[in-house]
Design an enzyme around this catalytic site. Structure first.
Site, PDB file in Angstrom:
ATOM      1  N   ILE A  53      -0.780   9.695   3.889  1.00 43.71           N
ATOM      2  CA  ILE A  53       0.593   9.866   4.485  1.00 43.71           C
ATOM      3  C   ILE A  53       1.287  11.040   3.819  1.00 43.71           C
ATOM      4  O   ILE A  53       2.013  11.982   4.770  1.00 43.71           O
ATOM      5  CB  ILE A  53       1.424   8.679   4.291  1.00 43.71           C
ATOM      6  CG1 ILE A  53       0.901   7.435   4.938  1.00 43.71           C
ATOM      7  CG2 ILE A  53       2.901   8.875   4.871  1.00 43.71           C
ATOM      8  CD1 ILE A  53       1.388   5.949   4.653  1.00 43.71           C
ATOM      9  N   ARG A  82       7.829   1.951  -0.691  1.00 44.67           N
ATOM     10  CA  ARG A  82       8.286   0.502  -1.453  1.00 44.67           C
ATOM     11  C   ARG A  82       9.549   0.608  -1.763  1.00 44.67           C
ATOM     12  O   ARG A  82      10.038   1.504  -2.633  1.00 44.67           O
ATOM     13  CB  ARG A  82       7.115   0.157  -2.220  1.00 44.67           C
ATOM     14  CG  ARG A  82       5.876  -0.486  -1.385  1.00 44.67           C
ATOM     15  CD  ARG A  82       6.123  -1.691  -0.766  1.00 44.67           C
ATOM     16  NE  ARG A  82       4.726  -2.095   0.010  1.00 44.67           N
ATOM     17  CZ  ARG A  82       4.330  -1.866   1.155  1.00 44.67           C
ATOM     18  NH1 ARG A  82       5.129  -1.170   2.128  1.00 44.67           N
ATOM     19  NH2 ARG A  82       3.541  -2.393   1.602  1.00 44.67           N
ATOM     20  N   ASP A 132      13.668   3.412   4.242  1.00 47.47           N
ATOM     21  CA  ASP A 132      13.046   2.511   5.444  1.00 47.47           C
ATOM     22  C   ASP A 132      12.750   1.402   4.578  1.00 47.47           C
ATOM     23  O   ASP A 132      12.085   0.389   5.260  1.00 47.47           O
ATOM     24  CB  ASP A 132      11.990   3.150   5.830  1.00 47.47           C
ATOM     25  CG  ASP A 132      11.233   2.575   7.116  1.00 47.47           C
ATOM     26  OD1 ASP A 132      11.971   2.041   7.816  1.00 47.47           O
ATOM     27  OD2 ASP A 132      10.055   2.237   7.150  1.00 47.47           O
ATOM     28  N   GLU A 142      14.052  -6.364   0.634  1.00 47.75           N
ATOM     29  CA  GLU A 142      14.126  -6.559   2.214  1.00 47.75           C
ATOM     30  C   GLU A 142      13.517  -7.752   2.790  1.00 47.75           C
ATOM     31  O   GLU A 142      13.925  -8.295   3.918  1.00 47.75           O
ATOM     32  CB  GLU A 142      13.552  -5.338   2.574  1.00 47.75           C
ATOM     33  CG  GLU A 142      12.074  -5.419   2.425  1.00 47.75           C
ATOM     34  CD  GLU A 142      11.213  -4.310   2.983  1.00 47.75           C
ATOM     35  OE1 GLU A 142      11.681  -2.989   2.398  1.00 47.75           O
ATOM     36  OE2 GLU A 142      10.202  -4.294   3.656  1.00 47.75           O
TER      37      GLU A 142
HETATM   38  C1  COI Z   1       2.255  -1.609   5.132  1.00 48.97           C
HETATM   39  O1  COI Z   1       1.351  -1.416   5.903  1.00 48.97           O
HETATM   40  O2  COI Z   1       2.050  -2.030   4.111  1.00 48.97           O
HETATM   41  C2  COI Z   1       3.430  -1.333   5.604  1.00 48.97           C
HETATM   42  O3  COI Z   1       4.513  -1.138   4.806  1.00 48.97           O
HETATM   43  C3  COI Z   1       4.024  -1.511   6.912  1.00 48.97           C
HETATM   44  C4  COI Z   1       4.189  -2.934   7.111  1.00 48.97           C
HETATM   45  C5  COI Z   1       5.947  -3.151   7.222  1.00 48.97           C
HETATM   46  C6  COI Z   1       3.388  -3.437   8.437  1.00 48.97           C
END
Ligand code: COI
Length: 331
Positions: free
Chosen positions: A156, A235, A259, A264
């Site tokens: 990423i 995270r 995000d 959360e």
């Molecule tokens: C992950 O793939 O671990 C993510 O953070 C995305 C998830 C909300 C599907």
């Protein structure tokens, strides 16, 4: 051969149907419920389970699967921080994740939200909605004139670097594992302190690990440039949110795009519009003009959802057949 899938959402249905059509030899059953010690019973008779949830895969949940004779579990996402690996090890679980579903989905979101903070589009949009069409005071900072500090240069982080370089921005990076291609470009700094001191915008792309817990805190924020912009699409627990709020209040931090949030689970991906909003900190952040909050949607694209479903089902099938899968989590 039977796979039972948990937590299937409507937007995952097409990809799942396609996979089922392409694999008539596999019996597939599914539910929209998440996997917990009670719902584990739904998987009775299956050889593997396919899952995505933020809810923890606790010792009780894994034990319930083990008692049904199931020790193969494929995650439709990348993060494995909610798995109790000690229990998984005890019952010899084969576990897979989808390590690369669409780095672009997340990198694009980070770039877009970071650019929106810099160009002050949130207060601009609000002004325009009120028919206030004046230019001031939402003057922007140009993306190309910023130095971006990318912490974590995996899939990423790397895509984000490419996107930002396309804007003409200067990019520096830090990672304990250096990518030779990026190393050749000379983007790495040797320490996080150097990255903090030189960056106008800092974006986090590292996993949730004990050593990364609250890496953005009072002390590290003090090492950053004034008017820094912070982006977190990775995270929630990478940031001490109270320290970040203090930085926003003092003006040290120009803006924030987040995000993910440490608390959360149970808050994000739920409609609160007709209920009392339960988290004052997030309510306060949402109200701020220089803060963009999204509810863990950076990943949420048609491409990513397709890859998550099909790659995880492929991995479950590989486990059942005793085949290798590149998505196996070695733990
Ligand atoms: C992950 O793939 O671990 C993510 O953070 C995305 C998830 C909300 C599907």
């Amino acid at each position: 051969m039977k796979i039972f899938a948990y937590g299937i959402r409507e937007d995952e249905q097409n990809a799942l149907n396609e996979w089922m059509t392409n694999h008539p030899e596999v019996e597939v059953d599914y539910t929209d419920k998440l996997l917990d010690p009670q719902t584990a019973q739904l998987a009775a008779g299956a050889d593997a389970v396919d899952v995505y949830q933020q809810l923890a895969y606790t010792p009780e949940t894994l034990t319930a699967l083990h008692e049904l004779g199931i020790n193969k579990m494929s995650l439709r996402n990348v993060g494995t921080d909610n798995i109790d690996f000690e229990t998984a090890r005890r019952y010899d679980f084969s576990i897979s994740n989808v390590a690369v579903y669409s780095p672009n989905a997340i990198a694009e979101h980070a770039a877009i939200q970071g650019a929106r903070v810099l160009r002050q589009t949130k207060p601009l949009d609000r002004k325009i909605e009120n028919h206030d069409l004046r230019w001031a005071p939402t003057i922007g900072r140009e993306v190309r004139m910023q130095t971006f500090g990318i912490i974590g240069t995996g899939h990423i982080g790397h895509v984000l670097i490419d996107i930002l370089q396309g804007f003409g921005a200067k990019v520096i990076g830090y990672d304990v594992y250096r990518n030779p291609e990026l190393e050749a470009e000379g983007i790495y700094v040797d320490t996080l302190d150097e990255l903090y001191a030189q960056s106008d915008v800092i974006s986090l792309h590292v996993p949730s690990l004990p050593e990364n817990y609250h890496m953005i805190n009072k002390e590290t924020i003090a090492k950053m440039k004034d008017d820094v912009v912070l982006i977190n699409v990775s995270r929630g627990d990478l940031m001490d949110i109270d320290a970040v709020i203090d930085g926003l209040d003092s003006g040290k931090i120009f803006g924030l795009a987040m995000d993910v949030y440490e608390k959360e689970v149970g808050l994000f991906n739920k409609d609160w519009s007709h209920e009392t909003f339960p988290d004052e900190k997030i309510a306060d952040l949402i109200a701020r003009e220089n803060v963009l909050v999204t509810p863990h949607t950076a990943f949420y694209t048609t491409k990513a959802v397709y890859e998550m479903v099909t790659q995880s089902m492929d991995a479950s099938l590989a486990f059942i057949k005793g085949d290798e899968t590149a998505n196996e989590v070695k733990y």
